[in-house]
Design an enzyme around this catalytic site. Structure first.
Site, PDB file in Angstrom:
ATOM      1  N   ASP A  66      55.004  51.827  46.775  1.00  8.23           N
ATOM      2  CA  ASP A  66      54.169  50.758  46.239  1.00  8.23           C
ATOM      3  C   ASP A  66      55.106  49.787  45.515  1.00  8.23           C
ATOM      4  OD1 ASP A  66      52.102  49.143  45.427  1.00  8.23           O
ATOM      5  OD2 ASP A  66      50.801  50.776  44.810  1.00  8.23           O
TER       6      ASP A  66
HETATM    7  C1  BGC Z   1      49.196  47.813  44.879  1.00  6.09           C
HETATM    8  C2  BGC Z   1      49.020  48.163  46.345  1.00  6.09           C
HETATM    9  C3  BGC Z   1      49.334  46.971  47.210  1.00  6.09           C
HETATM   10  C4  BGC Z   1      50.732  46.480  46.895  1.00  6.09           C
HETATM   11  C5  BGC Z   1      51.157  45.307  47.736  1.00  6.09           C
HETATM   12  C6  BGC Z   1      50.522  47.126  44.612  1.00  6.09           C
HETATM   13  O1  BGC Z   1      50.597  46.640  43.330  1.00  6.09           O
HETATM   14  O2  BGC Z   1      49.105  48.983  44.115  1.00  6.09           O
HETATM   15  O3  BGC Z   1      47.705  48.623  46.566  1.00  6.09           O
HETATM   16  O4  BGC Z   1      49.223  47.303  48.552  1.00  6.09           O
HETATM   17  O5  BGC Z   1      50.778  46.092  45.531  1.00  6.09           O
HETATM   18  O6  BGC Z   1      50.531  44.138  47.379  1.00  6.09           O
END
Ligand code: BGC
Length: 762
Positions: free
Chosen positions: A306
């Site tokens: 993430d």
């Molecule tokens: C979130 C994810 C997301 C990623 C990309 C993160 O902060 O937890 O769910 O896919 O960002 O935008």
């Protein structure tokens, strides 16, 4: 200790697990051949993912000038010098037109292919429709889609989202969210299918299938990305990205099944939980990423971090003493690609050094890059990295919008309807009020045209707010609107101000009924953390003052999580939960309020009544003891405001004749349970028939019940249908303290509607 009847191998040893992702020997060959030509620098570049702002013109890496344009020098530095293999997100946190997406991605592909012609893998969060493309079709957020209990609608929504995402030149979607989300305090519950693993598993499968089809190289399909592996939404504090403590058997019984099923269905990528379980950040957890996910579940796809989560191992969680050690821990734990998102030089330089020092093995790098290249081949990107936008005539079409409307209509959940106040009669004079009455932003929630949803009004002007939809439906002459309370649009999502509570009270004198639209402003992730689950003071006050007028109130909830309404719920005549229904939520609600649509949504979570009573529907027996021996009221009272699965209709359904195929079975045997459901009212309606199973006595205190099946059926007045469910050994099983899935002999009970039957596993 009770005798264990059967140990199921499915979750125990890698030898028994079969992942379903198809391997294609031709692709394997190509990947091997390509890998053999690549330098270490090229391989490490493939493992790096950056956000779009990094390579656009702007004052720094964190923002971009408008209109957005790519910076040649930055592009060269990232894609050519550092050979970065993947980009995500939009720039400036703003949706772009299909044309702009094509300009950006064409240029990125042209610059990025390098000497080996390797395409860049672009990824985006298209979580309830194609979030970052102007004009795309916006569906209810997952929590609303869960309330529909309609597999076909969830499938279609995912199919359309894949179409519109690929129409934007993007082949990779960070969706679905398969988090089990029993905690209403957590700021991302609305991004999920709710609190039940079975429901999440069933609908998650539909999303994966709808998005991926049989072949992700199809120009109308994308690769899905299951997230956030694993146990993300049960932090003890209820706040985003804080520690969770999850025993292994709970991890396996509650959190694993949706991921396991989606992996078996062939999902091509997975994103890791940003949080910390039992003291170990998941991004550094070899046992979860390699032993469980790779070896035991046999997952063959791409594992991506993430956002910034390798960095977090050092800067936030302090399990690494510096950035370099953080990279070592994560890559050795099993990460293939780092969503860095900004400082890619540091990631690449450190990882190259780690390999040269022997702290990360070359074989681990090859393994990671194999997963990345395989996905690029599977998506067909080597042949065609982006298709002509003219190939997508259905983008944003009426046909697609109709599915989004249907999904919104089937999600809305009628929770209360005193004296059949609803549906409303034509000509009823209404006061429409509350901070959610006239807002497209609140109907959509976060991840809509922008991360926090704050730019929705800019893009969603042509759709109807609740007020607009009601004015269209009932005639402007029958509608009075007063804000009452309003959100501050430039502050924190929970900041509000009084915008005419007294005026609303006055206006109430001249109407027949009040449509009071309360809830939350849009938010997601950590900015959506919350310290008080009760509905805000200003909104509570508005509700109480309006109730004092004596006019019947229809409370319309529009919120990302169930904010507590117990302080005024008894004074509301009607209550509807709309969740975050998307761009057609206003229209769908108006149709329900005036009876053109019969509501059929069912709660995907327990709606709690009190802040210290947040247990799920499947709570343990000890959490539901209303009276202790003697005269004392026991304090472990199970008291949700509304229970998981609850939702009213304008018609009535009767359950009869529950039948079970055997009263005694062996643990390996299937059992069939059927029930007759009759529409006993005078309107056509849809009913969700759910089957629950309780293991009455077990060596680990059993859940009071677990959902094991559901079907949504449509019945005309007087019509009767028999609904049949099959239960099998996996349904009778639970995970024991040794991590084994076991079945113990004894009495079980199935429950459908008000009816139940017992059977014995011998
Ligand atoms: C979130 C994810 C997301 C990623 C990309 C993160 O902060 O937890 O769910 O896919 O960002 O935008």
């Amino acid at each position: 200790m009770r005798k264990i009847l059967l140990t199921l191998p499915m979750l125990t040893l890698s030898l028994f697990s079969i992942a379903q992702q198809k391997t294609d020997p031709a692709i394997d060959q190509k990947v091997k051949a390509l890998l053999a030509k690549m330098t270490l620098e090229e391989k490490v570049g493939q493992m790096a993912q950056i956000t779009l702002d990094v390579v656009t013109n702007g004052k720094d890496r964190f923002s971009s000038y408008e209109p957005v344009s790519l910076n040649e020098q930055q592009l060269q530095h990232a894609l050519v010098k550092y050979k970065v293999g993947s980009i995500l997100n939009t720039a400036n946190n703003r949706a772009r037109s299909v044309e702009v997406w094509h300009q950006l991605i064409n240029k990125i592909q042209e610059t990025g292919k390098g000497r080996l012609n390797i395409p860049v893998l672009y990824g985006i969060d298209a979580v309830h429709g194609t979030t970052y493309t102007a004009g795309a079709t916006m569906f209810p957020q997952q929590i609303g889609q869960a309330a529909t209990r309609n597999r076909a609608l969830v499938y279609k929504g995912a199919e359309i989202t894949a179409y519109e995402t690929r129409a934007s030149g993007i082949p990779w979607n960070f969706s679905p969210v398969l988090d089990v989300a029993p905690d209403p305090r957590f700021p991302r519950q609305w991004e999920t299918f709710g609190e039940d693993p079975y429901l999440i598993k069933e609908l998650g499968l539909q999303m994966v299938k709808g998005m991926e089809g049989n072949n992700i190289a199809d120009p109308y399909k994308v690769a899905s990305c299951l997230k956030h592996f694993l146990g993300y939404q049960v932090a003890s504090s209820g706040k985003d990205r804080t520690p969770a403590y999850i025993p292994d058997h709970v991890l396996r019984d509650m959190h694993l099944p949706p991921f396991k099923a989606a992996i078996e269905a062939g999902a091509h990528s997975i994103m890791i939980n940003s949080g910390i379980i039992n003291g170990v950040p998941v991004h550094a957890n070899y046992n979860l990423l390699t032993k469980l996910l790779r070896n035991e579940l046999g997952f063959k796809g791409l594992i991506v971090t993430d956002w910034g989560d390798i960095e977090n191992l050092y800067t936030r969680d302090r399990v690494a003493k510096d950035h370099k050690e953080a990279i070592m821990l994560a890559i050795n734990a099993g990460i293939d690609m780092s969503m860095i998102a900004y400082d890619y030089e540091r990631f690449c330089d450190n990882l190259i050094a780690l390999v040269k020092e022997g702290k990360v093995k070359q074989t681990r790098i090859d393994d990671a890059v194999t997963h990345i290249l395989t996905l690029k081949y599977q998506l067909g990107l080597f042949e065609k990295a982006i298709y002509d936008s003219k190939q997508y005539p259905k983008f944003g079409s009426k046909e697609f919008e109709q599915v989004a409307y249907q999904s919104a209509a089937e999600s809305i959940t009628l929770l209360k309807n005193t004296n059949d106040l609803l549906p409303l009669k034509k000509g009823t004079k209404l006061l429409v009020t509350g901070p959610n009455a006239n807002s497209m932003r609140t109907l959509n929630g976060g991840w809509t045209y922008s991360w926090q949803g704050e730019k929705v009004e800019e893009f969603a002007g042509k759709y109807n707010t609740i007020l607009e939809a009601l004015s269209n439906k009932a005639g402007k002459e029958n509608i009075t609107f007063v804000d009452g309370v309003s959100y501050k649009m430039d502050g924190k999502y929970y900041e509000e101000f009084d915008k005419g509570t007294e005026e609303a009270v006055k206006a109430a004198q001249n109407v027949d009924a009040i449509v009071l639209c309360l809830g939350e402003n849009s938010y997601t992730e950590s900015p959506g953390n919350l310290s008080d689950l009760y509905m805000s003071d200003l909104q509570t006050q508005l509700a109480l003052k309006l109730a004092a007028t004596g006019k019947p109130i229809i409370l319309v909830l529009n919120e990302g999580r169930p904010r507590l309404i117990s302080k005024f719920e008894p004074k509301m005549a009607g209550i509807l939960q709309t969740y975050l229904p998307g761009n057609f939520g206003g229209d769908a609600l108006a149709d329900i309020l005036f009876g053109d649509v019969n509501p059929s949504g069912k709660l995907p979570y327990n709606y709690p009544k009190f802040p210290n009573s947040l247990v799920g529907y499947n709570h343990k027996p000890s959490e539901n003891r209303t009276v202790m021996e003697g005269v004392y009221n026991y304090d472990a009272e199970y008291n949700p405001q509304y229970e998981f699965g609850f939702g009213l209709s304008y018609t009535s359904f009767k359950y009869d004749n529950i039948k079970i195929s055997a009263e005694k079975i062996k643990a390996t045997q299937e059992i069939t349970v059927s029930v007759e459901v009759t529409n006993t009212g005078n309107r056509e309606g849809k009913e969700v028939v759910e089957i629950y199973l309780s293991d009455l006595y077990a060596s680990l205190t059993p859940d009071s019940r677990r959902l094991r099946g559901f079907e949504k059926i449509n019945l005309k007045p007087g019509e009767k249908q028999t609904v049949t469910f099959k239960l099998s050994k996996a349904d009778y099983a639970f995970t024991n303290l040794e991590g084994r899935s076991v079945i113990e002999p004894g009495e079980f009970k199935v429950k459908i509607g008000p009816l139940s039957k017992s059977f014995f596993v011998e």
